[in-house]
Design an enzyme around this catalytic site. Sequence first.
Site, PDB file in Angstrom:
ATOM      1  CB  SER A   1      79.222 -42.152  58.092  1.00  0.00           C
ATOM      2  OG  SER A   1      79.457 -41.525  59.188  1.00  0.00           O
ATOM      3  CB  SER A   2      72.970 -40.165  56.486  1.00  0.00           C
ATOM      4  OG  SER A   2      72.478 -38.676  57.100  1.00  0.00           O
TER       5      SER A   2
ATOM      6  CG  ASP B   1      82.245 -39.970  59.236  1.00  0.00           C
ATOM      7  OD1 ASP B   1      82.380 -40.753  60.172  1.00  0.00           O
ATOM      8  OD2 ASP B   1      81.511 -38.731  59.777  1.00  0.00           O
TER       9      ASP B   1
END
Length: 499
Positions: A154-155, A199
């Site tokens: 989950s950048s 996320d």
Amino acid sequence: MSFVPTVTDIGSIYSLEVEAQSKRYAQLAKSFEELYGSKPEFTARAPGRVNIIGEHIDYCGFPVFPMAIAPDTLIAVRANGTDRVRVANVNADKYPARDFSASGDVFDIDSALHEWSNYFKCGYRGVFDHLGRKDGKGFDALLDGTVPAGSGLSSSAAFVCATELAVQRINGFELTQSELASIAASSECHVGVNSGGMDQTASIMGQQGSALFIEFHPELRTTPVRFPSVSPSIAFVIANTLVVSDKHVTAPVCYNLRVVETRVGALILAKHLGISERPACKDVDPLTFKIVMGEYFADQADSGKDEVQVWIDRLSFMLEESKKAFGSQPDGYTRESMAAALDISPEALSIKVHENQFPVRADKFQLLNRALHAFSETLRVVKFRQICEQPSGDVARALGDLMNDSQDSCRDLFECSCPELDEICAIARRAGSFGSRLTGAGWGGCSVHVVPGDKVEEVNKALAEEYYAKRFPELTKEQLDDALFATAPGCGACYYNEA
């Protein structure tokens, strides 16, 4: 209501490598001053997450089980007294600096353009859209991210969430954690990603030492869940395949396609169950499997019944009904056959699932397999939580078995694994992992493994020798350490002010 906390002690953010993180924050502040001529006022921090179990079911409305991790996005920020928003990245060669009008082109996002600052714009625009405003203040920002892009950790969510924090503080707003998580999830639609919300919720609301049982319907609710104390202790290892899966690029045939398949599946399942004309199903957009299940059982009294058993009974029923609803076309549906099942035209169906915003490409839509995964994966999440909260017997083995079953379902029913993920899982299990599975969207990215505490080194050694040394012999030690590491539940988003 809970708001994003402010901390002055880096040790309260990280449980490991605190000294290295302190140096990183100091270097970011120094680089900011060199770039903009003054020190930052504060640093906004949002972590990545690893999903322990519950893949691709958040956008079906079902609960998931992630935890925040140490890799994160930091944005050092200072108001500049102008109407310009200047954003730069410590990796300037790869991510060039950008300059926007605080009330103008910062709101313009071209989803067809694969541009790093679009995620910054998502967070910025999300806050102002939520407030119905467009009168931002100018500020300078410098970003440093340690969540590998395309890794399944989950950048993008960490980036968008950290941006929200920066924007709201500079502009004097204070939104709740749940508002920020919801805004961040919906904001990613501007880059063409149909996000489910897991996320962003894990990034904003993560808690040190606990995973989160996150429920999305009928409203967002998070329950911290600690892992049971056993001997040897339970550890989690993350292993990155180094196969990059960019949701923005592959969405039409991967992520967004799966969303559409589950959404069409929910429409057909509701009709099969005879509830499609009820307001709860007819007047909602999007209709999800969770809403269908909830509406079907809405008239049944569950007071006095064990909550977990209610979940198990309902999900088991929906699994059987899915086989009846979709079993006549096990090889998949065409657009025409899906539309016919709903008594509408293919064009009307395309509009109903918002294909103009989230285009997809497929000859056949695998509604049966997607439904079977969604309901069985939710069953595994519920059982995983039950084991954590009511441990008995061989707890670690039971948790691992659920993770292994999840990987099988992701590979065979949801088709979101890849050969590299399958290989890493097999190596880790042979070396002592109780359970190994992909984490994140899949099609590459990372895997997560529940490992006995005394087997972490053995598992890491096996992965280093049998996977990384063979597939990526050029990796440096530092690169290997970034790709393969043990982790623990970390804290969620926060502001850092130097003491």
